[in-house]
Design a protein around this motif. Structure first.
Motif, PDB file in Angstrom:
ATOM      1  N   GLY A   7       0.788  -1.226   0.000  1.00  0.00           N
ATOM      2  CA  GLY A   7       0.000   0.000   0.000  1.00  0.00           C
ATOM      3  C   GLY A   7       0.819   1.274   0.000  1.00  0.00           C
ATOM      4  N   ALA A   8       2.145   1.160   0.033  1.00  0.00           N
ATOM      5  CA  ALA A   8       3.009   2.348   0.048  1.00  0.00           C
ATOM      6  C   ALA A   8       3.046   2.989  -1.341  1.00  0.00           C
ATOM      7  CB  ALA A   8       4.417   1.972   0.483  1.00  0.00           C
ATOM      8  N   SER A   9       3.243   4.295  -1.354  1.00  0.00           N
ATOM      9  CA  SER A   9       3.314   5.046  -2.600  1.00  0.00           C
ATOM     10  C   SER A   9       4.614   5.842  -2.633  1.00  0.00           C
ATOM     11  CB  SER A   9       2.119   5.996  -2.695  1.00  0.00           C
ATOM     12  OG  SER A   9       2.210   6.787  -3.854  1.00  0.00           O
ATOM     13  N   ILE A  10       5.330   5.739  -3.759  1.00  0.00           N
ATOM     14  CA  ILE A  10       6.573   6.486  -3.938  1.00  0.00           C
ATOM     15  C   ILE A  10       6.304   7.636  -4.886  1.00  0.00           C
ATOM     16  CG2 ILE A  10       8.954   6.397  -4.751  1.00  0.00           C
ATOM     17  CD1 ILE A  10       8.951   3.434  -4.097  1.00  0.00           C
ATOM     18  N   ASP A  11       6.721   8.818  -4.473  1.00  0.00           N
ATOM     19  CA  ASP A  11       6.553  10.024  -5.286  1.00  0.00           C
ATOM     20  C   ASP A  11       7.917  10.702  -5.410  1.00  0.00           C
ATOM     21  OD1 ASP A  11       5.312  11.985  -6.787  1.00  0.00           O
ATOM     22  OD2 ASP A  11       4.323  12.953  -5.102  1.00  0.00           O
ATOM     23  N   PHE A  12       8.005  11.663  -6.312  1.00  0.00           N
ATOM     24  CA  PHE A  12       9.205  12.476  -6.434  1.00  0.00           C
ATOM     25  C   PHE A  12       8.786  13.926  -6.296  1.00  0.00           C
ATOM     26  CE2 PHE A  12      12.424  14.956  -8.605  1.00  0.00           C
ATOM     27  CZ  PHE A  12      13.580  14.445  -8.044  1.00  0.00           C
ATOM     28  N   VAL A  13       9.429  14.631  -5.372  1.00  0.00           N
ATOM     29  CA  VAL A  13       9.124  16.047  -5.169  1.00  0.00           C
ATOM     30  C   VAL A  13      10.337  16.879  -5.553  1.00  0.00           C
ATOM     31  CG1 VAL A  13       7.398  15.685  -3.362  1.00  0.00           C
ATOM     32  CG2 VAL A  13       9.769  15.946  -2.725  1.00  0.00           C
ATOM     33  N   ASP A  14      10.065  18.033  -6.118  1.00  0.00           N
ATOM     34  CA  ASP A  14      11.124  18.955  -6.514  1.00  0.00           C
ATOM     35  C   ASP A  14      10.641  20.361  -6.192  1.00  0.00           C
ATOM     36  OD1 ASP A  14      13.323  20.200  -7.562  1.00  0.00           O
ATOM     37  OD2 ASP A  14      12.970  19.580  -9.636  1.00  0.00           O
ATOM     38  N   THR A  15      10.884  20.755  -4.952  1.00  0.00           N
ATOM     39  CA  THR A  15      10.479  22.085  -4.502  1.00  0.00           C
ATOM     40  C   THR A  15      11.700  22.820  -3.971  1.00  0.00           C
ATOM     41  OG1 THR A  15      10.026  21.419  -2.209  1.00  0.00           O
ATOM     42  CG2 THR A  15       8.218  21.168  -3.791  1.00  0.00           C
ATOM     43  N   ILE A  16      11.514  24.060  -3.596  1.00  0.00           N
ATOM     44  CA  ILE A  16      12.608  24.845  -3.034  1.00  0.00           C
ATOM     45  C   ILE A  16      13.046  24.284  -1.682  1.00  0.00           C
ATOM     46  CG2 ILE A  16      11.215  26.553  -1.813  1.00  0.00           C
ATOM     47  CD1 ILE A  16      13.209  28.655  -3.026  1.00  0.00           C
ATOM     48  N   GLU A  17      12.127  23.606  -1.004  1.00  0.00           N
ATOM     49  CA  GLU A  17      12.434  23.056   0.320  1.00  0.00           C
ATOM     50  C   GLU A  17      13.030  21.657   0.269  1.00  0.00           C
ATOM     51  OE1 GLU A  17       8.541  23.184   1.956  1.00  0.00           O
ATOM     52  OE2 GLU A  17       8.736  25.249   2.635  1.00  0.00           O
ATOM     53  N   LYS A  18      12.653  20.874  -0.750  1.00  0.00           N
ATOM     54  CA  LYS A  18      13.057  19.474  -0.769  1.00  0.00           C
ATOM     55  C   LYS A  18      13.080  18.949  -2.189  1.00  0.00           C
ATOM     56  CE  LYS A  18      11.810  15.076   1.307  1.00  0.00           C
ATOM     57  NZ  LYS A  18      10.921  14.357   2.193  1.00  0.00           N
ATOM     58  N   GLN A  19      14.057  18.104  -2.475  1.00  0.00           N
ATOM     59  CA  GLN A  19      14.095  17.408  -3.751  1.00  0.00           C
ATOM     60  C   GLN A  19      14.450  15.955  -3.486  1.00  0.00           C
ATOM     61  OE1 GLN A  19      17.297  18.082  -6.562  1.00  0.00           O
ATOM     62  NE2 GLN A  19      15.853  17.906  -8.243  1.00  0.00           N
ATOM     63  N   GLY A  20      13.663  15.055  -4.034  1.00  0.00           N
ATOM     64  CA  GLY A  20      13.970  13.646  -3.901  1.00  0.00           C
ATOM     65  C   GLY A  20      12.724  12.794  -3.854  1.00  0.00           C
TER      66      GLY A  20
END
Length: 123
Positions: A91-104
C-alpha cells in the motif's frame, strides 16, 4: 546453483496492495535510467533495520533478480521488492518532489506507525 524466481505484477492504476509509483516518480526513474544509459536496471525498494525509529528505506538501481522478489511494472519502469520488504511496503506510494524546500523521492507508507524527526526511518 539455486533457481531464482520472481513474481511480476503489471499495474495499470494504483494497486490495492503492493507498492505504487506515481507518474512523476516513474518519469524521474526513467530519466535517471536514460541518463545512466542503462535499460537493464530496476528500482529496488527495500526495508532494512536501522535509523532512529528502527527501520529505514533503501532505494537504488539493481540488475539482480533474487528469489522471492516481487516485480511491479509502471510503464517502462520496474520496481522490485524483496520478500522480506514486501509486507512492510504493501500500500506504500513512492513520489518524487522537486520544490525549493526538498528534492527527492518520498514514500507514503500506511504501515508506518511512526517516524523520526528527520523522516528517514520509521517503525
Amino acid at each position: 546453483m539455486s533457481t531464482e524466481t520472481s513474481q511480476e505484477v503489471t499495474i495499470t492504476g494504483a494497486p490495492a496492495t503492493g507498492i505504487a509509483l506515481t507518474d512523476v516518480a516513474a518519469s524521474k526513474v526513467a530519466a535517471l535510467l536514460t541518463q545512466e544509459g542503462r535499460d537493464d536496471l530496476s528500482l529496488r525498494v527495500a526495508v532494512q533495520p536501522g535509523g532512529c525509529s528502527g527501520l529505514k528505506y533503501q532505494l537504488y538501481f539493481d540488475d539482480r533478480s533474487l528469489d522471492g522478489d516481487t516485480v511491479t511494472k509502471f510503464g517502462a519502469v520496474s520496481v522490485v521488492t524483496d520478500k522480506m520488504s514486501t509486507p512492510y511496503l504493501m500500500g506504500a506510494s513512492i513520489d518524487f518532489v522537486d520544490t525549493i524546500e526538498k528534492q527527492g523521492f518520498t514514500i507514503d507508507n500506511p504501515n508506518a506507525q511512526g517516524s523520526c524527526a528527520c523522516g528517514d526511518s520509521f517503525n
